[in-house]
Design a protein around this motif. Structure first.
Motif, short mmCIF file in Angstrom:
data_model
loop_
_atom_site.label_atom_id
_atom_site.label_comp_id
_atom_site.label_asym_id
_atom_site.label_seq_id
_atom_site.Cartn_x
_atom_site.Cartn_y
_atom_site.Cartn_z
N SER A 159 2.24 2.92 25.22
CA SER A 159 1.42 2.59 24.04
C SER A 159 2.21 2.83 22.77
O SER A 159 1.73 3.48 21.83
CB SER A 159 0.15 3.44 24.04
N LYS A 168 -1.98 -6.51 21.76
CA LYS A 168 -2.63 -7.39 20.78
C LYS A 168 -2.62 -8.84 21.26
O LYS A 168 -3.64 -9.54 21.17
CB LYS A 168 -1.92 -7.27 19.43
N CYS A 171 -5.01 -9.20 24.37
CA CYS A 171 -6.42 -9.18 23.99
C CYS A 171 -6.84 -10.51 23.37
O CYS A 171 -7.93 -11.03 23.66
CB CYS A 171 -6.68 -8.03 23.01
N LYS A 194 -7.45 5.03 25.26
CA LYS A 194 -8.01 4.21 24.18
C LYS A 194 -7.53 2.77 24.30
O LYS A 194 -8.32 1.82 24.13
CB LYS A 194 -7.61 4.80 22.83
N GLN A 195 -6.25 2.59 24.58
CA GLN A 195 -5.70 1.23 24.69
C GLN A 195 -6.17 0.54 25.96
O GLN A 195 -6.38 -0.68 25.97
CB GLN A 195 -4.17 1.28 24.64
N LYS A 197 -9.12 1.01 27.34
CA LYS A 197 -10.49 0.58 27.03
C LYS A 197 -10.50 -0.62 26.10
O LYS A 197 -11.35 -1.52 26.21
CB LYS A 197 -11.26 1.74 26.41
N ARG A 198 -9.54 -0.65 25.18
CA ARG A 198 -9.43 -1.78 24.26
C ARG A 198 -9.18 -3.07 25.04
O ARG A 198 -9.83 -4.10 24.78
CB ARG A 198 -8.30 -1.54 23.26
N SER A 201 -12.31 -4.02 27.08
CA SER A 201 -13.36 -4.56 26.21
C SER A 201 -13.08 -6.02 25.84
O SER A 201 -14.00 -6.81 25.61
CB SER A 201 -13.47 -3.72 24.93
N ALA A 202 -11.78 -6.37 25.79
CA ALA A 202 -11.41 -7.75 25.47
C ALA A 202 -11.50 -8.67 26.68
O ALA A 202 -11.34 -9.89 26.54
CB ALA A 202 -9.98 -7.78 24.91
#
Length: 484
Positions: A159, A168, A171, A194-195, A197-198, A201-202
């Protein structure tokens, strides 16, 4: 008795350690494993009380035949079998190609076709990408053009700046409706929650390879997914030594990092795809439905013949090692090897020395410092032996050389994720591209010669003069070579 134990706790624990160690040693011997590996583990049990047991239980258990790796449904899928059967070459065609461009390397093709049913594919375009900066520029551009799916499988996915740039892009593509699947090695990667989950989520499907949770630690820490591959729309892909990390982009905090990656477009990606799907079923605990979009029909992208070799504890044989062994034995003129870790097994070492002594020019390019002191000393322990067989050894001085390649006779090239060491050959999951093309091979030799300009040639007389302290370090690390 109880009073004695209480008064002599350490001594009692030491006795218990050796009772367990003796039982473990008998178990190791009865497994009939590689004698070098067996001796290494038994030696660790004897000379390293307590620590030796931890080393064995964390790293030494053999699961090649264990049920956890029996996962062949992808290879048995009718779509996979159909394209493999279509591309596999019969004896007559192999004889035809042997007379044209395969020459003595036809045996490598036969080996992988018989062992893995992995065909020699035609109609490929291959681009050589030097270092992380070139690889990421090309990969990020291709990812942005994806129209159907993106499959990534990496040993290191961090990360950091490069990792965040990739996340990025992924996602954004997932939000556009592109199916994105990611496998990352749990031990090798530094990917924060966190990444993850990011990405989830995408809409990205992402799974770690064999996460280490106690008490399963002893059976999972040793086997790692060392692959670095990307597949886009089933038509183009990437394979080589470059992970997802800032450490691979120059200038980096570790100094100069020299690496090699390939961009391949064409039918070879079908083989890369099948290996990804096999691992995907394993890490996701799903049986992914094989669809035609994973193996699309495509126009000829180029004129390069490519075969994909993959190996790991889920395979019956060490395919990459056997392919390299066969390539060395097929050499008539020259062998150019670049590897960050040279800790060969007896088969590869003997093949190289005999090739040199029968007149083949053999060159070995390794880092002078390296990124692992233990691997460096273990590598150095082999240098005098190969110098005595007239193999030329070069120490790369500009920085770390992490490229994993071999060129034979200026006709055959392999580039991939496999180091020339026991761990890559027998333990880790690896994948290499085998390229049967003189033009690509000559380009690789040109790159090799430029790398040599940044090297020191190792002189045998000078090497013999290194001190006893250095030799002791080398010999000690060589004892643990199968564990490194």
């Amino acid at each position: 008795m109880l009073e004695f134990i209480q008064n002599h706790v350490f001594f009692s624990l030491l006795i218990l350690n050796y009772v367990i160690a003796i039982g473990t040693a008998f178990f190791i011997i009865l497994n009939n494993r590689n004698p070098i590996t067996t001796v290494s583990y038994i030696l660790s049990l004897i000379v390293l009380p307590f620590v030796g047991l931890l080393i064995y239980f964390f790293f030494g258990q053999e699961y090649r035949k264990d049920k956890m790796f029996k996962r062949r449904k992808v290879f048995n899928d009718k779509r996979v079998k159909r394209w493999e059967k279509k591309l596999l070459l019969g004896e007559q065609k192999l004889e035809k190609y042997e007379d044209s461009f395969l020459n003595s390397h036809v045996n490598i093709v036969k080996l992988l076709q018989n062992n893995q049913k992995k065909p020699l594919t035609f109609g490929n375009d291959v681009k050589i990408l030097l270092n992380g900066e070139k690889k990421f520029e090309s990969l990020f551009n291709d990812l942005k053009q994806a129209k159907d799916h993106i499959h990534l499988e990496y040993y290191i996915f961090n990360s950091d700046s490069i990792g965040l740039q990739l996340i990025k892009i992924l996602c954004k593509k997932a939000q556009e409706g592109i199916r994105v699947r990611v496998i990352y090695d749990y031990v090798g990667s530094i990917l924060n929650g966190k990444q993850v989950k990011r990405m989830q989520s995408a809409g990205i499907e992402i799974f770690p390879f064999m996460p280490v949770w106690f008490p399963n630690l002893t059976r999972k820490l040793n086997y790692r997914d060392h692959r670095k591959i990307a597949i886009i729309d089933g038509t183009l892909g990437y394979v080589g030594g470059v992970n997802i990390s800032d450490d691979y982009v120059n200038p980096c905090k570790k100094g100069y990092w020299r690496d090699t990656h390939l961009r391949i477009e064409g039918n070879a990606i079908k083989s890369l795809q099948s290996h990804f799907l096999l691992n995907w079923n394993f890490v996701s605990n799903q049986e992914i439905k094989i669809i035609d979009r994973f193996f699309p029909k495509m126009e000829n992208s180029g004129e390069v013949a490519v075969q994909i070799a993959a190996s790991g504890p889920d395979s019956n044989w060490p395919h990459i090692m056997e392919a390299i062994f066969t390539a060395i034995n097929s050499a008539n003129k020259s062998i150019h090897i670049t590897t960050p870790y040279f800790i060969p097994n007896d088969q590869i070492l003997t093949a190289l020395k005999t090739a040199s002594r029968r007149g083949v020019e053999v060159k070995l390019l390794i880092p002078k410092k390296g990124d692992s002191w233990a691997a460096k000393y273990a590598t150095n322990s082999y240098i005098l032996d190969i110098l005595e067989s007239d193999i030329k050894v070069y120490h790369y001085c500009k920085g770390m050389i992490h490229a994993k390649s071999m060129v034979v006779d200026g006709e055959f090239t392999t580039v991939g994720t496999s180091n020339m060491d026991y761990r890559s050959f027998e333990i880790n999951f690896e994948v290499n591209a085998l390229i049967y093309n003189a033009e690509i091979s000559q380009k690789m030799i040109s790159i090799y010669e430029k790398d040599i300009e940044e090297c020191e040639s190792v002189d045998m007389d000078t090497w013999k003069e290194r001190g006893i302290r250095m030799r002791l370090k080398e010999s000690f690390c060589r004892l643990w070579a199968p564990l490194l």
